[in-house]
Design a protein around this motif. Structure first.
Motif, mmCIF file in Angstrom:
data_model
loop_
_atom_site.group_PDB
_atom_site.id
_atom_site.type_symbol
_atom_site.label_atom_id
_atom_site.label_comp_id
_atom_site.label_asym_id
_atom_site.label_seq_id
_atom_site.Cartn_x
_atom_site.Cartn_y
_atom_site.Cartn_z
ATOM 1 N N GLY A 153 37.948 7.127 59.727
ATOM 2 C CA GLY A 153 38.184 6.219 58.669
ATOM 3 C C GLY A 153 37.396 6.461 57.311
ATOM 4 O O GLY A 153 37.496 5.508 56.298
ATOM 5 N N LYS A 154 36.515 7.571 57.269
ATOM 6 C CA LYS A 154 35.706 7.730 56.010
ATOM 7 C C LYS A 154 35.884 8.994 55.630
ATOM 8 O O LYS A 154 36.372 10.078 56.249
ATOM 9 N N ASP A 155 35.577 9.251 54.180
ATOM 10 C CA ASP A 155 35.748 10.744 53.788
ATOM 11 C C ASP A 155 34.629 11.475 54.166
ATOM 12 O O ASP A 155 33.526 11.015 54.341
ATOM 13 N N ARG A 156 34.941 12.612 54.129
ATOM 14 C CA ARG A 156 34.069 13.684 54.236
ATOM 15 C C ARG A 156 33.088 13.554 53.123
ATOM 16 O O ARG A 156 33.033 13.643 52.057
ATOM 17 N N GLU A 157 31.567 13.883 53.656
ATOM 18 C CA GLU A 157 30.617 13.868 52.724
ATOM 19 C C GLU A 157 29.525 15.242 52.969
ATOM 20 O O GLU A 157 29.487 15.549 54.248
ATOM 21 N N LEU A 158 29.118 15.600 51.899
ATOM 22 C CA LEU A 158 27.994 16.988 52.100
ATOM 23 C C LEU A 158 26.826 16.083 52.682
ATOM 24 O O LEU A 158 26.291 15.401 51.812
ATOM 25 N N VAL A 159 26.424 16.371 53.683
ATOM 26 C CA VAL A 159 25.147 15.886 54.350
ATOM 27 C C VAL A 159 23.806 16.710 53.652
ATOM 28 O O VAL A 159 22.903 16.157 53.154
ATOM 29 N N ALA A 160 24.151 18.057 53.954
ATOM 30 C CA ALA A 160 22.738 18.848 53.213
ATOM 31 C C ALA A 160 23.375 20.171 52.834
ATOM 32 O O ALA A 160 24.348 20.834 53.389
ATOM 33 N N ALA A 161 22.694 20.645 51.942
ATOM 34 C CA ALA A 161 23.008 22.078 51.500
ATOM 35 C C ALA A 161 21.910 22.790 51.108
ATOM 36 O O ALA A 161 20.740 22.531 50.903
ATOM 37 N N ILE A 162 22.002 24.227 50.962
ATOM 38 C CA ILE A 162 20.934 25.376 50.939
ATOM 39 C C ILE A 162 21.416 26.415 50.221
ATOM 40 O O ILE A 162 22.310 26.953 50.597
ATOM 41 N N ASP A 163 20.570 26.835 49.229
ATOM 42 C CA ASP A 163 20.880 27.970 48.582
ATOM 43 C C ASP A 163 21.020 29.314 49.160
ATOM 44 O O ASP A 163 20.189 29.467 50.292
ATOM 45 N N TRP A 164 21.379 30.248 48.680
ATOM 46 C CA TRP A 164 21.290 31.763 49.315
ATOM 47 C C TRP A 164 20.110 31.966 49.689
ATOM 48 O O TRP A 164 19.689 32.647 50.769
ATOM 49 N N SER A 165 18.926 31.707 48.909
ATOM 50 C CA SER A 165 17.598 32.213 48.974
ATOM 51 C C SER A 165 16.811 31.465 50.163
ATOM 52 O O SER A 165 15.829 31.654 50.810
ATOM 53 N N GLY A 166 17.532 30.008 50.415
ATOM 54 C CA GLY A 166 16.601 29.024 51.163
ATOM 55 C C GLY A 166 15.522 28.270 50.414
ATOM 56 O O GLY A 166 14.858 27.359 51.018
ATOM 57 N N SER A 167 15.324 28.721 49.107
ATOM 58 C CA SER A 167 14.322 27.836 48.156
ATOM 59 C C SER A 167 14.839 26.682 47.606
ATOM 60 O O SER A 167 14.183 25.831 47.048
ATOM 61 N N SER A 168 16.264 26.375 47.673
ATOM 62 C CA SER A 168 16.570 24.988 47.241
ATOM 63 C C SER A 168 17.440 24.431 48.206
ATOM 64 O O SER A 168 18.462 24.860 48.752
ATOM 65 N N THR A 169 17.214 23.129 48.405
ATOM 66 C CA THR A 169 18.063 22.455 49.410
ATOM 67 C C THR A 169 18.312 21.014 48.580
ATOM 68 O O THR A 169 17.856 20.196 47.670
ATOM 69 N N ARG A 170 19.394 20.442 49.249
ATOM 70 C CA ARG A 170 19.846 19.043 48.753
ATOM 71 C C ARG A 170 20.265 18.179 49.946
ATOM 72 O O ARG A 170 21.061 18.870 50.811
ATOM 73 N N TYR A 171 20.092 16.806 49.966
ATOM 74 C CA TYR A 171 20.380 16.062 50.984
ATOM 75 C C TYR A 171 21.017 14.737 50.459
ATOM 76 O O TYR A 171 20.793 14.360 49.579
ATOM 77 N N THR A 172 22.012 14.266 51.153
ATOM 78 C CA THR A 172 22.506 13.057 50.924
ATOM 79 C C THR A 172 21.472 11.991 51.144
ATOM 80 O O THR A 172 20.801 11.905 51.900
ATOM 81 N N ASP A 173 21.365 10.753 50.208
ATOM 82 C CA ASP A 173 20.396 9.785 50.313
ATOM 83 C C ASP A 173 20.030 9.369 51.877
ATOM 84 O O ASP A 173 19.150 9.009 52.326
#
Length: 122
Positions: A42-62
């Motif tokens: 019942g919910k939209d898909r969300e981006l939980v976490a992502a990482i760039d090609w080098s592994g040096s940059s990451t992003r997380y949902t709050d």
């Protein structure tokens, strides 16, 4: 042809941990951004976490910051999502996705795995 195969999902009690793995093939893994998405009923898909090609940059949902850690092993063409202090609201189907060569961790994402169920009981 790209193949993304997730593993590591399952049933865990609240407060527990799981580690999801996503093994990729079909592309030179080390130059691609990778992400983990989740979708609960019942919910939209969300981006939980992502990482760039080098592994040096990451992003997380709050909601997962401080609890989830995303990493990659380019030698094994695999990304890992370590999930700690799991909560019932983390229950969802988790899917990994491959983005663009040297692409942004915000997407777009072009290839998807089949997903793995994570269920957190209270």
């Amino acid at each position: 042809q790209v193949h993304l195969v997730e593993s590591g999902g399952g049933l865990v009690q609240a407060g527990g941990s799981l580690r999801l793995s996503c093994a990729a093939s079909g592309r030179p893994f080390s130059i691609y951004a990778m992400g983990w998405f989740r979708q609960a009923p019942g919910k939209d898909r969300e981006l939980v976490a992502a990482i760039d090609w080098s592994g040096s940059s990451t992003r997380y949902t709050d909601p997962v910051k401080g609890r989830f850690t995303l990493s990659r092993d380019n030698a094994k063409s695999t990304v890992y999502l370590q999930m700690n202090s799991l909560k019932p609201e983390d229950t969802a189907v988790y899917s990994c996705a491959m983005g663009r060569p040297y692409g942004s961790i915000t997407g777009p994402y072009d290839y998807w795995g089949q997903g793995t169920q994570v269920t957190v009981s209270s």
